[in-house]
Design a protein around this motif. Sequence first.
Motif, short mmCIF file in Angstrom:
data_model
loop_
_atom_site.label_atom_id
_atom_site.label_comp_id
_atom_site.label_asym_id
_atom_site.label_seq_id
_atom_site.Cartn_x
_atom_site.Cartn_y
_atom_site.Cartn_z
N VAL A 141 24.97 103.67 35.61
CA VAL A 141 25.06 105.13 35.71
C VAL A 141 25.29 105.45 37.18
O VAL A 141 24.41 105.27 38.02
CB VAL A 141 23.78 105.80 35.20
N VAL A 142 26.49 105.91 37.52
CA VAL A 142 26.87 106.10 38.92
C VAL A 142 26.56 107.50 39.43
O VAL A 142 26.56 107.74 40.64
CB VAL A 142 28.36 105.77 39.13
N ALA A 143 26.31 108.45 38.52
CA ALA A 143 25.93 109.81 38.94
C ALA A 143 25.22 110.48 37.77
O ALA A 143 25.56 110.24 36.61
CB ALA A 143 27.15 110.63 39.35
N ASP A 144 24.23 111.31 38.11
CA ASP A 144 23.49 112.01 37.07
C ASP A 144 22.93 113.31 37.63
O ASP A 144 23.25 113.72 38.75
CB ASP A 144 22.38 111.12 36.49
N ASN A 145 22.08 113.96 36.84
CA ASN A 145 21.56 115.26 37.22
C ASN A 145 20.75 115.22 38.51
O ASN A 145 20.80 116.16 39.32
CB ASN A 145 20.70 115.81 36.07
N LEU A 146 20.02 114.14 38.73
CA LEU A 146 19.20 114.05 39.93
C LEU A 146 20.06 114.07 41.20
O LEU A 146 19.65 114.63 42.22
CB LEU A 146 18.34 112.78 39.90
N VAL A 147 21.25 113.48 41.14
CA VAL A 147 22.15 113.52 42.29
C VAL A 147 22.49 114.96 42.64
O VAL A 147 22.48 115.36 43.82
CB VAL A 147 23.43 112.72 41.99
N GLU A 153 18.95 120.57 46.77
CA GLU A 153 17.71 120.60 47.55
C GLU A 153 18.01 120.50 49.04
O GLU A 153 17.43 121.24 49.86
CB GLU A 153 16.80 119.45 47.12
N ALA A 154 18.92 119.62 49.42
CA ALA A 154 19.27 119.47 50.83
C ALA A 154 19.88 120.75 51.39
O ALA A 154 19.57 121.17 52.52
CB ALA A 154 20.24 118.30 51.00
N ALA A 155 20.73 121.41 50.59
CA ALA A 155 21.34 122.66 51.04
C ALA A 155 20.29 123.75 51.22
O ALA A 155 20.34 124.52 52.19
CB ALA A 155 22.40 123.10 50.03
N ALA A 156 19.33 123.82 50.29
CA ALA A 156 18.26 124.82 50.41
C ALA A 156 17.38 124.55 51.62
O ALA A 156 16.97 125.47 52.34
CB ALA A 156 17.43 124.84 49.13
N ARG A 157 17.07 123.29 51.85
CA ARG A 157 16.24 122.93 53.00
C ARG A 157 16.93 123.30 54.31
O ARG A 157 16.29 123.79 55.25
CB ARG A 157 15.91 121.44 52.96
N ASP A 158 18.24 123.10 54.36
CA ASP A 158 19.00 123.46 55.56
C ASP A 158 18.95 124.96 55.82
O ASP A 158 19.11 125.41 56.97
CB ASP A 158 20.46 123.02 55.42
N ARG A 159 18.72 125.75 54.77
CA ARG A 159 18.66 127.21 54.91
C ARG A 159 17.24 127.70 55.18
O ARG A 159 16.99 128.91 55.18
CB ARG A 159 19.21 127.87 53.65
N GLY A 160 16.31 126.79 55.36
CA GLY A 160 14.96 127.18 55.74
C GLY A 160 13.95 127.27 54.62
O GLY A 160 12.84 127.77 54.83
N TYR A 161 14.30 126.81 53.44
CA TYR A 161 13.37 126.87 52.31
C TYR A 161 12.50 125.62 52.23
O TYR A 161 12.96 124.51 52.54
CB TYR A 161 14.14 126.99 50.99
N ALA A 199 10.60 129.55 49.32
CA ALA A 199 10.53 128.39 48.44
C ALA A 199 11.78 128.30 47.58
O ALA A 199 12.33 129.32 47.14
CB ALA A 199 9.30 128.48 47.54
N ALA A 200 12.21 127.07 47.35
CA ALA A 200 13.31 126.78 46.43
C ALA A 200 12.85 125.71 45.46
O ALA A 200 12.56 124.59 45.87
CB ALA A 200 14.55 126.32 47.20
N LEU A 201 12.76 126.07 44.20
CA LEU A 201 12.39 125.13 43.15
C LEU A 201 13.64 124.79 42.35
O LEU A 201 14.42 125.68 42.00
CB LEU A 201 11.32 125.73 42.23
N LEU A 202 13.81 123.52 42.04
CA LEU A 202 15.01 123.08 41.33
C LEU A 202 14.64 122.32 40.07
O LEU A 202 13.75 121.47 40.08
CB LEU A 202 15.86 122.18 42.24
N LEU A 203 15.35 122.65 39.00
CA LEU A 203 15.13 122.01 37.71
C LEU A 203 16.49 121.65 37.11
O LEU A 203 17.48 122.37 37.32
CB LEU A 203 14.37 122.92 36.74
N GLY A 204 16.54 120.56 36.37
CA GLY A 204 17.78 120.17 35.73
C GLY A 204 17.54 119.75 34.30
O GLY A 204 16.42 119.41 33.90
#
Length: 340
Positions: A141-147, A153-161, A199-204
Motif C-alpha cells: 500500500v503506497v498511499a492511504d488516508n493517513l498520508v 496536519e503539517a499545513a495546519a501546524r504551519d498556520r499556527g494551530y 486547534a485543528a482536529l483531523l479525521l479520515g
Amino acid sequence: FCVLSGGASALWTLPVAGVSLEDVQAVTGALLGAGATIGELNAVRKHLSRIAGGQLARALGPARLVTLAISDVVGSRPDVIGSGPTVPDSTTYGDALAVVETRRVNPPHAVWEHLRAGADGLVPETPKPDQRDVRPHLYCVVADNLVALRGAEAAARDRGYRTLVITTRLEGEAREVGSFVAGLAVSVLHDGLPFGPPAALLLGGETTVHLRGNGHGGRNQELALAAALALDGVPDVLVASLGTDGTDGPTNAAGGIVSGATLPHGRDLGLHARDFLERNDAYHYLEATGGLLITGPTGTNVNDVVLVLARSSDVGTNVAAAEIRPGAMSQVSRDEGESQ
C-alpha cells in the motif's frame, strides 16, 4: 505489476456470464442508495466479476506478481481495495446474497439468480485464503488516508494551530457523524479538550448516506450540513469535509465547509437547513450559503478528510480570520491549489 487505486472496482470489471454491465451498475447504485459500506458493496461486486476477488491472480497462475495499491478503503484491507483482484477473497456468495437481502434492495433478475446459484454451490467460489489458487506475492500500500491527514496536519501546524489526527477509520451515517464532529469543535472551545484553541482536529474515513429524498449532494456535503445544524450560532469554529478525489457524490463539489454562521446566513436567505438535510439536498443549501468546496478532480482517492478548526477570539495574526468563514475558506483553498 498490478497497480490499483480507487475506482478499480467500477472501472475494471468483467461481469460473469449472464450478468450485464448494466446489471452490475444497477445493483451498485441501489446498494449505495441503501447506505451499504464499501466492504458490503465489494462483497457483491466480487461475485459478479471474473476479475475481482483474487480471480486475476488465479488466472495469472505461476507468474511472479507485485501489487502496488493506493487505498481508498477504511483499514486498507487488500481484499477490499479495488475488490482485491490479486489476493484471496474472504467473502462468499452467501455473504453477497446476505448484503442484498439485509440492505433490502431489488437487484436485476440476473444478479439475483447468479448470487442465489453461487450460494447454493452451483457456481464456483472465488479463491479463498485457505486454498492454493493464489500464489503469495508482494503487496504494497503506497498511499492511504493517513498520508493525506499527515499532510493536512503539517499545513495546519504551519498556520499556527495545535493539531491532532484522531482517526483514519471514521464510518457511519454521514448526518450522525456530522453532529459528532460538531461536538468535537464545541469541546475544544468550551472544555479545552483535547486541547484549547487554536486547534485543528483531523479525521479520515468514509461515511454512508441513506437516501430519503430526491435532492442533490454527497456524503461529505451531508456531513457538513449536519455539522452546521449542530453548530448553529457557535462562534470561532469551522468544519470541512471533503473527498480527496475532488468529487462527492454525483456533484461537481469535493465537499462542504460550514461554521456557526452558516445557519444564520441561510435563515437570512429564507432557507431551512433541516428541510434540505431531510431530502438529501445538501448541495443546494451549501451552494446558496457559500459552503461548497470545489477543487476539481485531484487524480487520486484516499478516502475522505474531515477538518475541525477552532480559534479563540483573541487569536494571533498567524491564524487567518478567513479560515473561520466558509466562503472565504473555500476561496482560499482554491487559490492555493491553483498557485501550487
